[in-house]
Motif scaffolding. Structure first.
Motif, PDB file in Angstrom:
ATOM      1  N   ALA A  57       0.825  -1.085  -0.088  1.00 26.07           N
ATOM      2  CA  ALA A  57       0.031   0.044  -0.081  1.00 26.07           C
ATOM      3  C   ALA A  57       0.839   1.362   0.140  1.00 26.07           C
ATOM      4  CB  ALA A  57      -0.854   0.013   1.266  1.00 26.07           C
ATOM      5  N   LEU A  58       1.825   1.174   0.656  1.00 27.07           N
ATOM      6  CA  LEU A  58       3.077   2.372   0.738  1.00 27.07           C
ATOM      7  C   LEU A  58       3.525   2.445  -0.691  1.00 27.07           C
ATOM      8  CD1 LEU A  58       4.465   2.266   4.171  1.00 27.07           C
ATOM      9  CD2 LEU A  58       2.849   4.048   3.399  1.00 27.07           C
ATOM     10  N   GLN A  59       3.817   1.241  -1.410  1.00 26.66           N
ATOM     11  CA  GLN A  59       4.382   1.476  -2.775  1.00 26.66           C
ATOM     12  C   GLN A  59       3.449   1.823  -3.817  1.00 26.66           C
ATOM     13  OE1 GLN A  59       7.689   1.085  -3.093  1.00 26.66           O
ATOM     14  NE2 GLN A  59       8.017   1.224  -0.975  1.00 26.66           N
ATOM     15  N   GLU A  60       2.284   2.556  -3.630  1.00 23.01           N
ATOM     16  CA  GLU A  60       1.253   3.110  -4.643  1.00 23.01           C
ATOM     17  C   GLU A  60       0.568   1.547  -5.099  1.00 23.01           C
ATOM     18  OE1 GLU A  60       0.703   6.133  -4.902  1.00 23.01           O
ATOM     19  OE2 GLU A  60       2.376   6.525  -3.285  1.00 23.01           O
ATOM     20  N   ALA A  61       0.581   0.804  -4.460  1.00 21.87           N
ATOM     21  CA  ALA A  61      -0.431  -0.196  -5.008  1.00 21.87           C
ATOM     22  C   ALA A  61      -1.415  -0.772  -3.834  1.00 21.87           C
ATOM     23  CB  ALA A  61       0.466  -1.590  -5.180  1.00 21.87           C
ATOM     24  N   GLU A  62      -2.332   0.199  -3.566  1.00 23.84           N
ATOM     25  CA  GLU A  62      -3.172   0.210  -2.679  1.00 23.84           C
ATOM     26  C   GLU A  62      -4.200  -1.093  -2.516  1.00 23.84           C
ATOM     27  OE1 GLU A  62      -2.974   3.042  -4.135  1.00 23.84           O
ATOM     28  OE2 GLU A  62      -2.112   4.460  -2.731  1.00 23.84           O
ATOM     29  N   PHE A  63      -4.756  -1.239  -3.906  1.00 21.68           N
ATOM     30  CA  PHE A  63      -5.576  -2.159  -3.852  1.00 21.68           C
ATOM     31  C   PHE A  63      -4.842  -3.733  -3.812  1.00 21.68           C
ATOM     32  CE2 PHE A  63      -7.984   0.879  -6.557  1.00 21.68           C
ATOM     33  CZ  PHE A  63      -9.335   0.690  -5.755  1.00 21.68           C
TER      34      PHE A  63
END
Length: 116
Positions: A57-63
């Motif tokens: 989620a912190l690596q811009e892959a929230e889903f």
């Protein structure tokens, strides 16, 4: 790094997984029930797996991170446990894992000390 609501939901989900793990460990400690022992051990793995969801989620892959947390919650609910709560147990008892303390075969009850 932009914070979104899904990141906060993911973090809250990881807190929920860790809470369920600690509740299972408390019930095992109080009762000695082996099904809760297994659930507590598996909870360690599920909490670590769910924590990996925060990384994604912190690596811009929230889903993807949220999906990992939801899988961990699902798997934690699938672990077999004995029914220790009776029909008269309140929601607070279930939430806190408050079960009657049982003395297992290997333990002896604590003796009261007299102050002299």
């Amino acid at each position: 790094m932009a914070s979104t609501y899904l990141l906060y939901v993911t973090i809250f989900g990881v807190i929920g997984v860790a809470y369920l793990w600690l509740r299972d460990a408390r019930i095992f400690y109080r009762t000695g029930d082996q099904t809760y022992r297994k659930a507590a051990y598996m909870g360690v793995l599920f909490t670590a797996f769910a924590s990996m969801g925060i990384y994604f989620a912190l690596q811009e892959a929230e889903f993807l991170g949220l999906g990992i947390v939801l899988i961990a919650l699902y798997l934690q609910g699938r672990v077999e446990r004995n029914k220790l709560f009776g029909p008269d147990a309140t929601a607070t008892d279930r939430l806190l894992g408050a079960v009657p303390q049982q003395i297992s075969a290997g333990k002896s009850p604590k003796k009261e000390r007299k102050n002299t």
